[in-house]
Design a protein around this motif. Structure first.
Motif, PDB file in Angstrom:
ATOM      1  N   LYS A   5       0.799  -1.231   0.000  1.00 12.61           N
ATOM      2  CA  LYS A   5       0.000   0.000   0.000  1.00 12.61           C
ATOM      3  C   LYS A   5       0.829   1.277   0.000  1.00 12.61           C
ATOM      4  CE  LYS A   5      -3.919   0.517   1.825  1.00 12.61           C
ATOM      5  NZ  LYS A   5      -5.068   0.733   2.737  1.00 12.61           N
ATOM      6  N   ASN A   6       2.158   1.152   0.030  1.00 15.02           N
ATOM      7  CA  ASN A   6       3.000   2.336   0.113  1.00 15.02           C
ATOM      8  C   ASN A   6       4.095   2.298  -0.951  1.00 15.02           C
ATOM      9  OD1 ASN A   6       2.298   3.948   2.802  1.00 15.02           O
ATOM     10  ND2 ASN A   6       2.067   1.766   3.234  1.00 15.02           N
ATOM     11  N   PRO A   7       4.484   3.469  -1.472  1.00 16.97           N
ATOM     12  CA  PRO A   7       5.470   3.517  -2.554  1.00 16.97           C
ATOM     13  C   PRO A   7       6.894   3.357  -2.049  1.00 16.97           C
ATOM     14  CG  PRO A   7       4.814   5.736  -1.938  1.00 16.97           C
ATOM     15  CD  PRO A   7       3.961   4.803  -1.118  1.00 16.97           C
ATOM     16  N   TYR A  37      11.105   3.264   5.172  1.00 14.01           N
ATOM     17  CA  TYR A  37      10.237   3.436   6.343  1.00 14.01           C
ATOM     18  C   TYR A  37      10.888   2.952   7.643  1.00 14.01           C
ATOM     19  CZ  TYR A  37       7.084   4.041   2.459  1.00 14.01           C
ATOM     20  OH  TYR A  37       6.516   4.493   1.283  1.00 14.01           O
ATOM     21  N   ILE A  38      12.112   2.454   7.534  1.00 17.20           N
ATOM     22  CA  ILE A  38      12.808   1.908   8.696  1.00 17.20           C
ATOM     23  C   ILE A  38      13.557   3.016   9.428  1.00 17.20           C
ATOM     24  CG2 ILE A  38      14.656   0.333   9.425  1.00 17.20           C
ATOM     25  CD1 ILE A  38      12.090  -1.059   8.500  1.00 17.20           C
ATOM     26  N   SER A  39      13.431   3.018  10.744  1.00 15.31           N
ATOM     27  CA  SER A  39      14.233   3.923  11.577  1.00 15.31           C
ATOM     28  C   SER A  39      15.426   3.146  12.113  1.00 15.31           C
ATOM     29  CB  SER A  39      13.401   4.464  12.737  1.00 15.31           C
ATOM     30  OG  SER A  39      12.312   5.231  12.254  1.00 15.31           O
ATOM     31  N   GLY A  40      16.599   3.751  12.069  1.00 12.39           N
ATOM     32  CA  GLY A  40      17.814   3.075  12.499  1.00 12.39           C
ATOM     33  C   GLY A  40      18.647   2.668  11.305  1.00 12.39           C
ATOM     34  N   LYS A  87      15.452   5.410   6.221  1.00  9.09           N
ATOM     35  CA  LYS A  87      15.118   6.832   6.060  1.00  9.09           C
ATOM     36  C   LYS A  87      14.047   7.303   7.032  1.00  9.09           C
ATOM     37  CE  LYS A  87      16.397   6.823   1.157  1.00  9.09           C
ATOM     38  NZ  LYS A  87      15.929   7.039  -0.248  1.00  9.09           N
ATOM     39  N   GLY A  88      13.367   6.381   7.712  1.00 11.58           N
ATOM     40  CA  GLY A  88      12.418   6.767   8.743  1.00 11.58           C
ATOM     41  C   GLY A  88      11.209   7.541   8.261  1.00 11.58           C
ATOM     42  N   LYS A  89      10.795   7.332   7.014  1.00 13.02           N
ATOM     43  CA  LYS A  89       9.631   8.044   6.489  1.00 13.02           C
ATOM     44  C   LYS A  89       8.345   7.540   7.145  1.00 13.02           C
ATOM     45  CE  LYS A  89      11.435   9.023   1.830  1.00 13.02           C
ATOM     46  NZ  LYS A  89      11.203   8.795   0.377  1.00 13.02           N
ATOM     47  N   PRO A  90       7.334   8.403   7.264  1.00 14.37           N
ATOM     48  CA  PRO A  90       6.055   7.939   7.810  1.00 14.37           C
ATOM     49  C   PRO A  90       5.341   7.014   6.835  1.00 14.37           C
ATOM     50  CG  PRO A  90       5.879  10.217   7.053  1.00 14.37           C
ATOM     51  CD  PRO A  90       7.329   9.847   6.970  1.00 14.37           C
ATOM     52  N   VAL A  91       4.621   6.053   7.373  1.00 14.10           N
ATOM     53  CA  VAL A  91       3.824   5.132   6.556  1.00 14.10           C
ATOM     54  C   VAL A  91       2.446   5.762   6.390  1.00 14.10           C
ATOM     55  CG1 VAL A  91       2.897   2.795   6.355  1.00 14.10           C
ATOM     56  CG2 VAL A  91       5.110   3.161   7.462  1.00 14.10           C
ATOM     57  N   GLU A  92       2.266   6.480   5.288  1.00 13.28           N
ATOM     58  CA  GLU A  92       1.072   7.312   5.146  1.00 13.28           C
ATOM     59  C   GLU A  92      -0.163   6.543   4.712  1.00 13.28           C
ATOM     60  OE1 GLU A  92       2.205  10.514   2.573  1.00 13.28           O
ATOM     61  OE2 GLU A  92       3.380  11.539   4.133  1.00 13.28           O
ATOM     62  N   ASN A  93       0.018   5.406   4.049  1.00 12.54           N
ATOM     63  CA  ASN A  93      -1.129   4.696   3.479  1.00 12.54           C
ATOM     64  C   ASN A  93      -1.554   3.474   4.275  1.00 12.54           C
ATOM     65  OD1 ASN A  93      -1.063   6.586   1.407  1.00 12.54           O
ATOM     66  ND2 ASN A  93       0.229   5.297   0.113  1.00 12.54           N
ATOM     67  N   ASN A 120       3.933  -0.476  13.504  1.00  6.58           N
ATOM     68  CA  ASN A 120       3.078   0.636  13.924  1.00  6.58           C
ATOM     69  C   ASN A 120       1.673   0.089  14.170  1.00  6.58           C
ATOM     70  OD1 ASN A 120       1.737   0.453  11.368  1.00  6.58           O
ATOM     71  ND2 ASN A 120       3.295   1.775  10.448  1.00  6.58           N
ATOM     72  N   ALA A 121       0.741   0.964  14.428  1.00  9.35           N
ATOM     73  CA  ALA A 121      -0.610   0.521  14.762  1.00  9.35           C
ATOM     74  C   ALA A 121      -1.257  -0.281  13.636  1.00  9.35           C
ATOM     75  CB  ALA A 121      -1.478   1.730  15.112  1.00  9.35           C
ATOM     76  N   ASP A 122      -0.826  -0.048  12.397  1.00  9.79           N
ATOM     77  CA  ASP A 122      -1.427  -0.732  11.248  1.00  9.79           C
ATOM     78  C   ASP A 122      -0.887  -2.145  11.052  1.00  9.79           C
ATOM     79  OD1 ASP A 122      -3.068   1.452  10.354  1.00  9.79           O
ATOM     80  OD2 ASP A 122      -1.231   2.426   9.680  1.00  9.79           O
ATOM     81  N   THR A 123       0.201  -2.503  11.741  1.00  8.43           N
ATOM     82  CA  THR A 123       0.792  -3.826  11.533  1.00  8.43           C
ATOM     83  C   THR A 123       0.416  -4.831  12.624  1.00  8.43           C
ATOM     84  OG1 THR A 123       2.870  -2.980  12.469  1.00  8.43           O
ATOM     85  CG2 THR A 123       2.694  -3.066  10.070  1.00  8.43           C
ATOM     86  N   PHE A 124      -0.448  -4.447  13.548  1.00 11.55           N
ATOM     87  CA  PHE A 124      -1.075  -5.455  14.394  1.00 11.55           C
ATOM     88  C   PHE A 124      -1.923  -6.372  13.507  1.00 11.55           C
ATOM     89  CE2 PHE A 124      -0.597  -2.521  18.067  1.00 11.55           C
ATOM     90  CZ  PHE A 124      -0.286  -3.431  19.082  1.00 11.55           C
ATOM     91  N   PRO A 125      -1.845  -7.676  13.674  1.00 14.25           N
ATOM     92  CA  PRO A 125      -2.808  -8.529  12.965  1.00 14.25           C
ATOM     93  C   PRO A 125      -4.240  -8.164  13.387  1.00 14.25           C
ATOM     94  CG  PRO A 125      -1.033  -9.847  13.909  1.00 14.25           C
ATOM     95  CD  PRO A 125      -0.884  -8.463  14.471  1.00 14.25           C
ATOM     96  N   VAL A 126      -5.163  -8.215  12.451  1.00 20.06           N
ATOM     97  CA  VAL A 126      -6.558  -7.986  12.829  1.00 20.06           C
ATOM     98  C   VAL A 126      -7.134  -9.229  13.484  1.00 20.06           C
ATOM     99  CG1 VAL A 126      -6.940  -6.249  11.048  1.00 20.06           C
ATOM    100  CG2 VAL A 126      -7.412  -8.664  10.530  1.00 20.06           C
ATOM    101  N   LEU A 127      -6.560 -10.388  13.139  1.00 26.93           N
ATOM    102  CA  LEU A 127      -7.034 -11.666  13.664  1.00 26.93           C
ATOM    103  C   LEU A 127      -5.853 -12.626  13.729  1.00 26.93           C
ATOM    104  CD1 LEU A 127      -9.447 -13.603  14.396  1.00 26.93           C
ATOM    105  CD2 LEU A 127      -9.563 -14.140  11.944  1.00 26.93           C
ATOM    106  N   SER A 128      -5.735 -13.355  14.839  1.00 22.97           N
ATOM    107  CA  SER A 128      -4.673 -14.345  14.975  1.00 22.97           C
ATOM    108  C   SER A 128      -5.246 -15.662  15.475  1.00 22.97           C
ATOM    109  CB  SER A 128      -3.598 -13.863  15.963  1.00 22.97           C
ATOM    110  OG  SER A 128      -2.845 -12.794  15.426  1.00 22.97           O
ATOM    111  N   VAL A 129      -4.682 -16.743  14.945  1.00 17.50           N
ATOM    112  CA  VAL A 129      -5.047 -18.089  15.387  1.00 17.50           C
ATOM    113  C   VAL A 129      -3.828 -18.705  16.060  1.00 17.50           C
ATOM    114  CG1 VAL A 129      -5.825 -20.385  14.699  1.00 17.50           C
ATOM    115  CG2 VAL A 129      -6.674 -18.361  13.478  1.00 17.50           C
ATOM    116  N   VAL A 130      -4.002 -19.115  17.323  1.00 17.09           N
ATOM    117  CA  VAL A 130      -2.941 -19.785  18.067  1.00 17.09           C
ATOM    118  C   VAL A 130      -3.465 -21.173  18.423  1.00 17.09           C
ATOM    119  CG1 VAL A 130      -1.369 -19.671  20.030  1.00 17.09           C
ATOM    120  CG2 VAL A 130      -2.239 -17.550  19.019  1.00 17.09           C
TER     121      VAL A 130
END
Length: 392
Positions: free
Chosen positions: A111-113, A119-122, A126-132, A169-179
Motif C-alpha cells: 500500500k506504500n510507494p 520506512y525503517i528507523s535506524g 530513512k524513517g519516512k512515515p507510513v502514510e497509506n 506501527n498501529a497498522d501492523t497489528f494482525p486484525v485476527l490471529s489463530v494460536v
C-alpha cells in the motif's frame, strides 16, 4: 504509571482453533498467503487446511513461499509486488515468526510507494512515515517463539548492509490471529527450545525495560512462569499437548509484553549476530548471549531479577539477600540445561572473537533504540564486554 495500552488483535486460542476460522469474518476476498521456503506448511497439511477454509468462504488465495528463517527485504518487496499484481486485499502469515513478520512488512509495502527501507528507523533507514497504512493481516502461528501474533513488530534484514531491524506501527497489528497448539506438535526438538527461549526473553527483557508498566509486568511474569514450568516438557516430548498449549500461551503473553513494553539491548546484540550470520537461529543467538547479559544487569535492577527468579519457582527467602538477584541467572542456566541448549557456541556458526567489537558497534548503530530502554545505559565498551563474555 504513565502508559498507553493498545492491543487490537482478536485472538483465537487453543487446540483445534484453526477450525474456528471458518466462523470468522475475514477482512477481504483474496488473500496472499505468506509461508516459508521450507516444506513444513505443505507436508504437514496446514496450507491445504487454510486454503480449504478460504474456499468454503468464497475467498481466493495466492501463495508466496519464499520466506527464509531470517527474512530479508528482497522477499518483502517481491511479495508486495505479487500482492499488488494479483489484487490481494489482505495478507495471511502462516507459519513461524519469519512468515508472519514478512506478512506484516508485505502488507505495508503493498500500500506504500518506494522501498521498504524508506520506512525503517535506524541504520541506513530513512524513517519516512507510513502514510497509506497496510493491508489487513491475519496471523496463523505454527510455532511458539516470537509472539508476533499479538504485537505489531516485524524484523527484516537488509541483505547488502547486514542490517536486521525491527519495525511496526498501529497498522501492523494482525486484525485476527489463530494460536492452535495442535499446529505446533510437529516442531522439531531444537527449534521448540530456541523458539521457547525467544518468547522467554521477550518477557524478561520487557520486564526489566525502563518503560515496563503494570500491564506488561503481569503478562511478563506469567509468561516467565509458564515457560520455566512447561518448556522442558515440550522439548522432551513434542506430542505433549498440555505443555505445547502452555508454552503457546506464554508466547502469546510475551507478544502482549512487546505490545505494552519493549525488548532491550539483548535483542539488538543478537540481531547483529544473525544479520552477519543468517544461519544462526534467532533464539539460539539469544541463548548464547543470555547468561553474560543477565549477569551484567542483575545488579542494576535487583528487585526485578528477584521477581523473575520467583516466577521461575525459586524460593528466594532461603537465600542471602545479596545472592537473590543472581538466583534468576542460575535458574536461567538450569532451564537451558533442562532444554539441552546450554552447550551452544557462537564459534559453531563461524562467529570469530575478533569480530565482537564490530558486531557490538553494529548492534548500537542499527537498533540503538532498544539500548535507550535498558534499565542502565550501556557504553560501547560494556556492550562489547557482555558479548565477549558470552563468546564460546
Amino acid at each position: 504509571m504513565k502508559f498507553n495500552y493498545n492491543m487490537p488483535t482478536k485472538i483465537l486460542f487453543g487446540p483445534g482453533k484453526l477450525n474456528s476460522l471458518k466462523k470468522e469474518k475475514l477482512p477481504g476476498k483474496k488473500a496472499l498467503i505468506v509461508i516459508s521456503a521450507g516444506n513444513s506448511m505443505k507436508s504437514n497439511g496446514y496450507l491445504d487446511r487454510v486454503i480449504e477454509i478460504l474456499n468454503s468462504k468464497g475467498i481466493k488465495a495466492v501463495i508466496f513461499d519464499q520466506i527464509l528463517p531470517n527474512p530479508v527485504k528482497a522477499h518483502v518487496m517481491e511479495g508486495a509486488k505479487i500482492a499488488v499484481r494479483e489484487e490481494c486485499d489482505f495478507v495471511i502469515g502462516l507459519g513461524g515468526g519469519s512468515s508472519i513478520d514478512s506478512a506484516k512488512s508485505i502488507a505495508v509495502m503493498a500500500k506504500n510507494p518506494g522501498d521498504y527501507w524508506d520506512y525503517i528507523s535506524g541504520g541506513t533507514g530513512k524513517g519516512k512515515p507510513v502514510e497509506n497504512g497496510a493491508l489487513p493481516v491475519v496471523a496463523i502461528t505454527t510455532t511458539a517463539g516470537t509472539g508476533t501474533e499479538a504485537d505489531p513488530w516485524t524484523v527484516i534484514t537488509k541483505e547488502d548492509t547486514k542490517e536486521k531491524i525491527g519495525f511496526g506501527n498501529a497498522d501492523t497489528f494482525p486484525v485476527l490471529s489463530v494460536v492452535d497448539p495442535e499446529l505446533m506438535l510437529t516442531v522439531p526438538k531444537k527449534l521448540t527450545a530456541y523458539q521457547g527461549f525467544d518468547a522467554f526473553f521477550h518477557a524478561t527483557e520487557g520486564y526489566i525495560a525502563k518503560i515496563a508498566n503494570p500491564f506488561s509486568d503481569l503478562y511478563a511474569l506469567k509468561s516467565i512462569e509458564l515457560i520455566a514450568r512447561y518448556l522442558p516438557r515440550a522439548v522432551k516430548d513434542g506430542n505433549d499437548l498440555e505443555a505445547r498449549t502452555q508454552v503457546a500461551l506464554a508466547n502469546t503473553l510475551s507478544g502482549f509484553v512487546e505490545s505494552t513494553s519493549s525488548c532491550t539491548s539483548e535483542h539488538s546484540m543478537e540481531h547483529a549476530l544473525s544479520a552477519y550470520y543468517p544461519d544462526l537461529p534467532h533464539g539460539a543467538g539469544l541463548i548464547m548471549l543470555s547468561e553474560a547479559y543477565y549477569t551484567f544487569f542483575a545488579s542494576k535492577v535487583p528487585e526485578r531479577f528477584i521477581s523473575m527468579a520467583e516466577a521461575m519457582g525459586v524460593n528466594v527467602d532461603l537465600l542471602p539477600e545479596n545472592e537473590r538477584p543472581m538466583a534468576f541467572v542460575q535458574a536461567l542456566v538450569k532451564l537451558q540445561q533442562d532444554c539441552e541448549v546450554d552447550g551452544l557456541k557462537m564459534s559453531d556458526y563461524g562467529i570469530k572473537r575478533e569480530e565482537i567489537t564490530l558486531l557490538a558497534d553494529h548492534a548500537r548503530e542499527t537498533m540503538g533504540g532498544l539500548f535507550t530502554v535498558d534499565p542502565y545505559s550501556l557504553s560501547l565498551e560494556e556492550t562489547t564486554e557482555i558479548m565477549k563474555n558470552a563468546y564460546k
